[in-house]
Every structure is written in structure tokens, then in C-alpha cells.
Design an enzyme around this catalytic site. Sequence first.
Site, short mmCIF file in Angstrom:
data_model
loop_
_atom_site.label_atom_id
_atom_site.label_comp_id
_atom_site.label_asym_id
_atom_site.label_seq_id
_atom_site.Cartn_x
_atom_site.Cartn_y
_atom_site.Cartn_z
N GLU A 154 0.85 -1.20 0.00
CA GLU A 154 0.00 0.00 0.00
C GLU A 154 0.89 1.25 0.00
O GLU A 154 1.93 1.26 0.64
CB GLU A 154 -0.87 -0.04 1.27
CG GLU A 154 -1.92 1.03 1.36
CD GLU A 154 -2.82 0.85 2.60
OE1 GLU A 154 -3.21 -0.29 2.94
OE2 GLU A 154 -3.09 1.88 3.24
N ASP A 195 0.25 5.39 0.59
CA ASP A 195 -0.86 6.23 1.07
C ASP A 195 -0.61 7.73 1.10
O ASP A 195 0.48 8.16 1.49
CB ASP A 195 -1.12 5.93 2.57
CG ASP A 195 -1.65 4.57 2.82
OD1 ASP A 195 -2.43 4.09 2.01
OD2 ASP A 195 -1.27 4.00 3.86
N GLU A 245 -3.07 10.37 3.26
CA GLU A 245 -4.30 10.53 4.05
C GLU A 245 -4.31 11.96 4.59
O GLU A 245 -3.30 12.43 5.10
CB GLU A 245 -4.34 9.55 5.23
CG GLU A 245 -4.59 8.13 4.77
CD GLU A 245 -4.83 7.16 5.93
OE1 GLU A 245 -5.55 6.19 5.74
OE2 GLU A 245 -4.28 7.40 7.03
#
Length: 292
Positions: free
Chosen positions: A103, A105, A107
Site C-alpha cells: 500500500e 498512502d 491521508e
Amino acid sequence: MAMGLFGSPRLFLACSIAVLLFGSCLAAFNDEFTKVWTPEHVVPDDASNGVKLMLTEVAGAQFATINSYLYGSFSIKLKLIAGESAGTVCSFYLTSYGANHDEIDFEFLGNETGQPYVLHTNVFANGVGSREQRIFLWFDPTADFHTYSVVWNHKQITWLVDDTPIRIYKNIESVLPNSYPTKQPQVVAMSIFDASTWATRGGAVPAKWEHAPFEVNYRDFSFQACKVLNNDVNSCTRNYEGNWWESAENQSLNPTRASQLKNVHQNYMVYDYCTDRTRYPTAPVECSYNSL
Ligand SMILES: *[C@@H]1O[C@H](CO)[C@@H](O)[C@H](O)[C@H]1NC(C)=O
Ligand SMILES: *[C@@H]1O[C@H](CO)[C@@H](O)[C@H](O)[C@H]1NC(C)=O
């Protein structure tokens, strides 16, 4: 000027290049994306060639690409929640599915009216994450659309905000096996969710539902990447040198970009797992490779 649902001229240009590279570009929402959670909170918007996501006390929302990719350049524009956004998180990320997933990311942690958003980044390889960094942004991300991108190649992952690098993560598989996303195809996902228990000042400020629905707007999706067809990852791991995101220029930062990254880390860093001696009495091995 004729424009399709998502087809600004710039994106059509990106499209024709990407198709040659077995990449992808956005033609229409349903061709490229699937609504993952709460379809009624995922609203493709013709006027802005974008997608609005909504969060209420009942549900957040997520959409993701139908296709999955192994290495590439992934870029979107995003305008975050104006005013009250404490307790909410909006995301833009790449992820594989299943156990030991990979993953990459972005955010965006909301805040109380007038208080700054925090941009949180992380990378998981083979199911292991815990590599968080957090920064403040040098602009108000709720006032306008800004570009957030990730360039992921065999040597390095670079996170960029408006073309300024904010983080790098090197492939050091030869030193530290299973520490880099190398072979799992990832989809690109966008979501909004309730993170009242942790997002804002460590959970001190939960979402204020009287301000719901919280709305975030995404647009100008540009994914120039190696598309994995029929689960054949070899098509993306072999003979990849011709793809522009694998170029030497994208494998390490040039001096200008390196000094931009340094400036971000010196002036905007809120949290870096590499310097958190409570969690890590000695810095994780990869940290020295990723600092300038
Ligand atoms: C919210 O604002 C406070 C006060 O300015 C700040 O300490 C915090 O880092 C901001 N962001 C989050 C996600 O808590
Ligand atoms: C990646 O390479 C392209 C040219 O091949 C260049 O225009 C772009 O600035 C590079 N991006 C990064 C993050 O180094």
C-alpha cells in the site's frame, strides 16, 4: 471545445501517451472506476469532471480503479473539506488486496475550523506498514484544488504535492528483503471516512456531525502506469525500462528536488517515524536511505 465527462484536453493527451505505454487514462467514471462503499455517497460530477465523496454519521464512501497496476505515475487533484473537518479523513492511495498486502498512502487528517489539515503518508510492503510521516501543507488545501501524486518505480517511490517532493522511499530489497512493493498489482482508491478516534489531535476532537455531510472533491485523475492484465505481473516487471516513470530522473531526486524535500522536512514536518525513539529505540534500517 468538446469535452467528454472526464475528458479535458490535457487528459486526452495523457491518455494517448499512456495507452502506448500500456497505462491508463480516464475516459468516463464507469469505464475506469467502481464504487466500493456507499454508492449513493460517490457522486461523479459532470461540471467539474470530477467526483464528490460524502461522509455522514451513517457512512463514508470509497471508489477505486477497476484495473490494477504495478509501477507508474499516479496523480489527482483534490480540494479538501472547508471549515469544520475534525475527525474526518480523506484519502488517495494505492493498495493490493489480501494478506501481506502492499500500500502507498496519502491521508488527509481533518481539523477544527481554522486549524490546519495534516497530510499523513505511509507505505506498506508485504503487510508491514508503521512507516508514518506527517506534514503540514504550505497552503490552505480547502481553498483550491491541488495536485497530489506518487511516482512508483523499481528504485524509488516519490510522493509529491504540486510537483514538490514531500517524501521518498527507496527500494533496498537487497539489504532488507520484503521492504518494498515489488510484485503485487495495486488499485488506486479514494475514500472519506470517520476517524474520530484518532485523526485530530490524537482523537481529542471527534467529528461534529451537525456539520455533516462532509464533502470532498477529486478531479483530473491521471494514471500513467503499467496495467496488469490477466494477473500477468511479468508484463510489468520485465522489459520495463522504456516506461518514463522508470527513468533515471525518477529513480533519485535531482539537486533541486532534493533541496525542496529538505525544505519541506525542515519546515513542515509534524511527525516522522524515523525519529520516534519511543517507538523505535534505533531508527528502522530504511530510514538512513530515505533521508537526505
Ligand atoms: C489540528 O490543529 C492543531 C492545532 O493547531 C494541531 O496541533 C494539529 O496538528 C492539527 N491537525 C491534526 C490532524 O490534529
Ligand atoms: C520523472 O521524470 C520525468 C521525465 O522523464 C520528469 O519530467 C519528472 O519531473 C520526473 N519526476 C520526478 C518526481 O522526478
